[in-house]
Write an enzyme that holds these catalytic residues in place. Structure first.
Site, PDB file in Angstrom:
ATOM      1  CE1 TYR A  76       5.682  -0.254  -4.564  1.00 14.38           C
ATOM      2  CE2 TYR A  76       7.754  -0.461  -5.738  1.00 14.38           C
ATOM      3  CZ  TYR A  76       6.892   0.289  -4.966  1.00 14.38           C
ATOM      4  OH  TYR A  76       7.238   1.557  -4.583  1.00 14.38           O
ATOM      5  CE  LYS A  81       9.155  -1.274  -2.514  1.00 13.38           C
ATOM      6  NZ  LYS A  81       9.210   0.188  -2.544  1.00 13.38           N
ATOM      7  CD  GLU A 118       8.190   6.776   3.394  1.00 13.12           C
ATOM      8  OE1 GLU A 118       9.160   5.995   3.351  1.00 13.12           O
ATOM      9  OE2 GLU A 118       6.998   6.390   3.427  1.00 13.12           O
ATOM     10  CG  LEU A 166       8.747   0.849   2.419  1.00  9.97           C
ATOM     11  CD1 LEU A 166       7.490  -0.009   2.320  1.00  9.97           C
ATOM     12  CD2 LEU A 166       9.452   0.898   1.086  1.00  9.97           C
TER      13      LEU A 166
HETATM   14  N1  PDD Z   1      11.072   2.754  -3.371  1.00 10.23           N
HETATM   15  N2  PDD Z   1      10.071   4.830   1.145  1.00 10.23           N
HETATM   16  C1  PDD Z   1       9.292   4.698   0.055  1.00 10.23           C
HETATM   17  C2  PDD Z   1       7.973   5.388   0.041  1.00 10.23           C
HETATM   18  C3  PDD Z   1       9.722   3.910  -1.030  1.00 10.23           C
HETATM   19  O1  PDD Z   1       8.935   3.772  -2.100  1.00 10.23           O
HETATM   20  C4  PDD Z   1      10.997   3.294  -0.975  1.00 10.23           C
HETATM   21  C5  PDD Z   1      11.504   2.418  -2.084  1.00 10.23           C
HETATM   22  C6  PDD Z   1      11.784   3.481   0.179  1.00 10.23           C
HETATM   23  C7  PDD Z   1      13.133   2.837   0.341  1.00 10.23           C
HETATM   24  O2  PDD Z   1      13.019   1.455   0.546  1.00 10.23           O
HETATM   25  P1  PDD Z   1      14.182   0.450   0.123  1.00 10.23           P
HETATM   26  O3  PDD Z   1      15.419   0.933   0.769  1.00 10.23           O
HETATM   27  O4  PDD Z   1      13.734  -0.839   0.620  1.00 10.23           O
HETATM   28  O5  PDD Z   1      14.277   0.527  -1.386  1.00 10.23           O
HETATM   29  C8  PDD Z   1      11.268   4.232   1.232  1.00 10.23           C
HETATM   30  C9  PDD Z   1      11.443   1.910  -4.494  1.00 10.23           C
HETATM   31  C10 PDD Z   1      12.897   1.853  -4.739  1.00 10.23           C
HETATM   32  C11 PDD Z   1      10.648   2.330  -5.707  1.00 10.23           C
HETATM   33  O6  PDD Z   1       9.447   2.541  -5.530  1.00 10.23           O
HETATM   34  O7  PDD Z   1      11.182   2.385  -6.817  1.00 10.23           O
END
Ligand code: PDD
Length: 291
Positions: free
Chosen positions: A40, A155, A187, A211
């Site tokens: 996703y 992801k 994280e 991620l």
């Molecule tokens: N989550 N780390 C994890 C485990 C994440 O699920 C996310 C993003 C990030 C940040 O990635 P980015 O800056 O590309 O959004 C880091 C999304 C927002 C979610 O699951 O809703």
């Protein structure tokens, strides 16, 4: 703000069709449903336009490739569909969620026949991203053991560990959990984690353990431009508790200060100077580069 009114049915996207959320259907044999065999992306929307979406599309391609999953459409066509969803829903500010799964087939662990098309689903979600009370107050986080699988750089939609982490945080009266593996923070449960010590910003280096956040990349680049010192290395829970400042980044939060970690006040327990500054510059830069 012209956001999607609550109770009104959204238009969502399912395999090339734009339908009401009440009409949208996915097979119970979809491999996303049965095996979490899917990936996703979450892209933010400001002023009815996408933020950093080309980077999200590039990461989607990378996730699909890593799992030998076929792309449901070109990045260009997916982006066009996202924009149509924004228009049809009159989404001014919020998120577009996008999910690709390995399609529909009888339940069998191995990949289905190569002609089985992948499933692409997208929907908008209205959210106030710029004006956020949480950005003003900051969040409090607990520590949780990182029990996720070893390819967090992909992801995937298998999000049970983050679901449990967020729930544990909520039950502890906090907003999120920072995940810990082998004595180091990886994280946040759905965001990248940072501490600040003696003016230096510290965040874990890229690897399969985290991620590769799109917001992380943008914020590090902006910090560089501002001549802030960023060190990409793993840090320990003790370092986090003793940090001068801390914050998280993600597409759905941009930058949120962290004011308490594992019961310890960070700094004086209010957002420090660096996180609010990075948030401000991130939003300014995003607004100047809408896609
Ligand atoms: N989550 N780390 C994890 C485990 C994440 O699920 C996310 C993003 C990030 C940040 O990635 P980015 O800056 O590309 O959004 C880091 C999304 C927002 C979610 O699951 O809703």
């Amino acid at each position: 703000m012209a956001n999607i009114p609550p109770n009104k049915s959204r238009t969502v996207y399912v395999n090339g069709e734009y339908v009401s959320e009440t009409e949208a259907k996915i097979s119970i044999f979809d491999r996303g449903f049965l095996f979490a065999d899917g990936v996703y992306e979450v892209s933010s929307v400001l002023r009815g336009q996408l933020v950093d979406n080309a980077a999200h599309m590039a990461r989607l391609e990378r996730s699909l490739h890593a799992l030998q999953m076929r792309a449901p459409a070109t990045a260009q066509d997916i982006t066009a569909a996202m924009k149509r969803l924004i228009r049809e829903n009159k989404l001014d500010e919020g998120l577009i969620y996008l999910q690709v799964t390995r399609g529909v087939a009888d339940r069998d662990f191995g990949f289905p026949a190569s002609d089985v098309p992948s499933t692409l689903v997208m929907f908008p979600q209205s959210k106030s991203l710029i004006k956020s009370p949480t950005a003003e107050t900051g969040i409090k986080v607990i520590f949780m053991e990182d029990i996720r699988w070893g390819r967090r750089d992909i992801k995937t939609i298998q999000l049970l560990a983050p679901v449990l982490a967020k729930q544990a945080a909520a039950e502890a009266g906090k907003q999120d959990a920072w995940l810990v593996q082998d004595g180091y923070i990886t994280e946040g449960s759905s965001n990248n984690a940072y501490i600040v010590k003696d003016g230096k910003i510290i965040t874990r280096q890229l690897s399969n353990s985290i991620l590769h956040g799109i917001t992380r990349r943008a914020v590090i680049d902006l910090a560089d431009i501002l001549h802030m010192h960023v060190i990409e290395r793993a840090f320990t829970p003790d370092e986090a508790r003793q940090a001068d400042e801390a914050f998280i980044t993600s597409a759905s939060t941009f930058v949120f200060p962290v004011v308490e970690i594992d019961g310890e006040k960070i700094g004086d327990g209010t957002p420090g100077r660096i996180a609010p500054r990075l948030r401000e510059i991130y939003i300014k830069n995003a607004l100047e580069n809408l896609e």
